[in-house]
Design a protein around this motif. Structure first.
Motif, PDB file in Angstrom:
ATOM      1  N   UNK A   8       0.712  -1.224  -0.182  1.00  0.00           N
ATOM      2  CA  UNK A   8      -0.014  -0.149  -0.031  1.00  0.00           C
ATOM      3  C   UNK A   8       0.898   1.409   0.023  1.00  0.00           C
ATOM      4  N   UNK A   9       0.263   2.499  -0.643  1.00  0.00           N
ATOM      5  CA  UNK A   9       1.143   3.713  -0.596  1.00  0.00           C
ATOM      6  C   UNK A   9       0.245   4.663  -0.084  1.00  0.00           C
ATOM      7  N   UNK A  10       0.514   5.682   0.543  1.00  0.00           N
ATOM      8  CA  UNK A  10      -0.201   6.765   1.037  1.00  0.00           C
ATOM      9  C   UNK A  10      -0.411   7.850  -0.059  1.00  0.00           C
ATOM     10  N   UNK A  11      -1.557   8.070  -0.382  1.00  0.00           N
ATOM     11  CA  UNK A  11      -1.988   9.093  -1.110  1.00  0.00           C
ATOM     12  C   UNK A  11      -2.176  10.613  -0.433  1.00  0.00           C
ATOM     13  N   UNK A  12      -1.663  11.498  -0.980  1.00  0.00           N
ATOM     14  CA  UNK A  12      -2.112  12.730  -0.313  1.00  0.00           C
ATOM     15  C   UNK A  12      -2.546  13.615  -1.482  1.00  0.00           C
ATOM     16  N   UNK A  13      -3.796  14.044  -1.234  1.00  0.00           N
ATOM     17  CA  UNK A  13      -4.684  14.873  -2.197  1.00  0.00           C
ATOM     18  C   UNK A  13      -4.990  16.251  -1.634  1.00  0.00           C
ATOM     19  N   UNK A  14      -4.597  17.112  -2.293  1.00  0.00           N
ATOM     20  CA  UNK A  14      -4.831  18.602  -1.800  1.00  0.00           C
ATOM     21  C   UNK A  14      -5.458  19.282  -3.017  1.00  0.00           C
ATOM     22  N   UNK A  15      -6.696  20.062  -2.684  1.00  0.00           N
ATOM     23  CA  UNK A  15      -7.386  20.743  -3.501  1.00  0.00           C
ATOM     24  C   UNK A  15      -7.557  22.073  -3.330  1.00  0.00           C
ATOM     25  N   UNK A  16      -7.207  23.099  -4.074  1.00  0.00           N
ATOM     26  CA  UNK A  16      -7.160  24.485  -3.789  1.00  0.00           C
ATOM     27  C   UNK A  16      -8.153  25.193  -4.869  1.00  0.00           C
ATOM     28  N   UNK A  17      -8.740  26.357  -4.258  1.00  0.00           N
ATOM     29  CA  UNK A  17      -9.275  27.292  -5.453  1.00  0.00           C
ATOM     30  C   UNK A  17      -8.490  28.664  -5.567  1.00  0.00           C
ATOM     31  N   UNK A  18      -7.758  28.640  -6.762  1.00  0.00           N
ATOM     32  CA  UNK A  18      -6.938  29.790  -7.267  1.00  0.00           C
ATOM     33  C   UNK A  18      -7.563  31.246  -6.852  1.00  0.00           C
ATOM     34  N   UNK A  19      -6.956  32.157  -6.590  1.00  0.00           N
ATOM     35  CA  UNK A  19      -7.736  33.404  -6.455  1.00  0.00           C
ATOM     36  C   UNK A  19      -7.593  34.215  -7.850  1.00  0.00           C
ATOM     37  N   UNK A  20      -6.653  33.617  -8.499  1.00  0.00           N
ATOM     38  CA  UNK A  20      -6.713  34.389  -9.982  1.00  0.00           C
ATOM     39  C   UNK A  20      -6.298  33.537 -10.923  1.00  0.00           C
ATOM     40  N   UNK A  21      -6.381  33.826 -12.306  1.00  0.00           N
ATOM     41  CA  UNK A  21      -5.913  32.591 -13.202  1.00  0.00           C
ATOM     42  C   UNK A  21      -4.232  32.748 -13.315  1.00  0.00           C
ATOM     43  N   UNK A  22      -3.763  31.777 -13.704  1.00  0.00           N
ATOM     44  CA  UNK A  22      -2.297  31.451 -14.016  1.00  0.00           C
ATOM     45  C   UNK A  22      -1.620  32.633 -14.350  1.00  0.00           C
ATOM     46  N   UNK A  23      -2.022  33.610 -15.341  1.00  0.00           N
ATOM     47  CA  UNK A  23      -1.310  34.510 -15.814  1.00  0.00           C
ATOM     48  C   UNK A  23      -1.511  35.903 -15.252  1.00  0.00           C
ATOM     49  N   UNK A  24      -2.312  35.884 -13.892  1.00  0.00           N
ATOM     50  CA  UNK A  24      -2.457  37.002 -13.213  1.00  0.00           C
ATOM     51  C   UNK A  24      -1.256  37.276 -12.533  1.00  0.00           C
ATOM     52  N   UNK A  25      -0.965  38.342 -12.415  1.00  0.00           N
ATOM     53  CA  UNK A  25       0.437  38.653 -11.252  1.00  0.00           C
ATOM     54  C   UNK A  25       0.259  38.349  -9.767  1.00  0.00           C
ATOM     55  N   UNK A  26      -1.032  37.902  -9.410  1.00  0.00           N
ATOM     56  CA  UNK A  26      -0.919  37.475  -8.138  1.00  0.00           C
ATOM     57  C   UNK A  26      -0.744  36.229  -7.957  1.00  0.00           C
ATOM     58  N   UNK A  27      -0.457  35.386  -8.983  1.00  0.00           N
ATOM     59  CA  UNK A  27       0.057  33.814  -8.745  1.00  0.00           C
ATOM     60  C   UNK A  27       1.270  33.872  -9.228  1.00  0.00           C
ATOM     61  N   UNK A  28       1.983  35.016  -9.658  1.00  0.00           N
ATOM     62  CA  UNK A  28       3.585  34.779 -10.029  1.00  0.00           C
ATOM     63  C   UNK A  28       4.442  34.231  -8.972  1.00  0.00           C
ATOM     64  N   UNK A  29       4.316  34.798  -7.542  1.00  0.00           N
ATOM     65  CA  UNK A  29       5.054  34.065  -6.583  1.00  0.00           C
ATOM     66  C   UNK A  29       4.874  32.398  -6.360  1.00  0.00           C
ATOM     67  N   UNK A  30       3.911  32.038  -6.476  1.00  0.00           N
ATOM     68  CA  UNK A  30       3.348  30.752  -6.534  1.00  0.00           C
ATOM     69  C   UNK A  30       3.882  29.819  -7.779  1.00  0.00           C
ATOM     70  N   UNK A  31       3.815  30.379  -8.840  1.00  0.00           N
ATOM     71  CA  UNK A  31       4.409  29.562  -9.926  1.00  0.00           C
ATOM     72  C   UNK A  31       5.836  29.698  -9.869  1.00  0.00           C
ATOM     73  N   UNK A  32       6.388  30.845  -9.367  1.00  0.00           N
ATOM     74  CA  UNK A  32       8.072  30.750  -9.274  1.00  0.00           C
ATOM     75  C   UNK A  32       8.646  29.753  -8.646  1.00  0.00           C
ATOM     76  N   UNK A  33       7.775  29.336  -7.615  1.00  0.00           N
ATOM     77  CA  UNK A  33       8.333  28.713  -6.595  1.00  0.00           C
ATOM     78  C   UNK A  33       7.807  26.915  -6.654  1.00  0.00           C
ATOM     79  N   UNK A  34       6.824  26.704  -7.615  1.00  0.00           N
ATOM     80  CA  UNK A  34       6.085  25.559  -7.526  1.00  0.00           C
ATOM     81  C   UNK A  34       7.044  24.380  -8.125  1.00  0.00           C
ATOM     82  N   UNK A  35       8.010  24.857  -8.867  1.00  0.00           N
ATOM     83  CA  UNK A  35       8.653  23.426  -9.462  1.00  0.00           C
ATOM     84  C   UNK A  35      10.045  23.366  -8.292  1.00  0.00           C
TER      85      UNK A  35
END
Length: 162
Positions: A8-35
């Motif tokens: 057996x493996x442990x599954x972690x599932x996280x669901x989040x609702x974005x405040x803005x579309x991916x190309x919105x400047x408010x998401x830039x910091x998130x995208x910058x560190x995601x990788x």
């Protein structure tokens, strides 16, 4: 590690609702560190996979964001999740994601030969919301072992878990 844990493996599932579309400047910091955060997880002891579900997009579409990861143990996932690098990102989650009622993540044991699906994540989150933590769907605060999960038979009949 016991033979039981290997099955057996442990599954972690996280669901989040974005405040803005991916190309919105408010998401830039998130995208910058995601990788970097993903790479940190992948290099963590106990990490197994970060799969794309076969039914991707069937349940969760923008602005909902589903993050799935598979681990050897709750302890390994916990060490990564609450470690210093990931904890910094967690502290800023309200900058990028809308907080809503109900659980936004779920942990569950899945046979190692199976891959989690979006539909299964939806069912497990719904079960967690309706029944609280059980061996079928649980949290860091109320965790269950594989041994506790094996005899547990959730009653899913007639329930609207979505």
């Amino acid at each position: 590690m016991s033979m039981e844990a290997l099955e057996y493996h442990l599954v972690h599932a996280n669901v989040a609702i974005m405040r803005a579309p991916w190309d919105d400047p408010r998401m830039a910091d998130f995208l910058e560190q995601a990788d970097d955060i993903d790479a940190l997880a992948q290099a963590s002891p106990g990490f197994i996979d970060q799969p794309s579900p076969a039914d991707e997009g069937s349940v969760y579409q923008e602005p909902a964001l589903l993050n799935l990861s598979i681990w050897q143990s709750v302890e390994a996932l916990e060490k990564f999740t609450f470690g210093p690098e990931h904890a910094k990102a967690l502290e800023r989650r309200e900058d990028w994601f809308i907080q809503y009622e109900g659980p936004n993540y779920v942990l569950f044991w899945l046979p190692a030969s199976e891959e989690p699906t979006e539909k299964e994540v939806q069912t497990r989150l719904g079960y967690l919301a309706s029944h609280g933590p059980t061996p079928y769907a649980f949290t860091f605060e109320n965790r269950f072992s594989i041994r506790e999960m094996l005899p547990y038979k959730p009653d899913l009949a007639g329930q609207n878990l979505t």
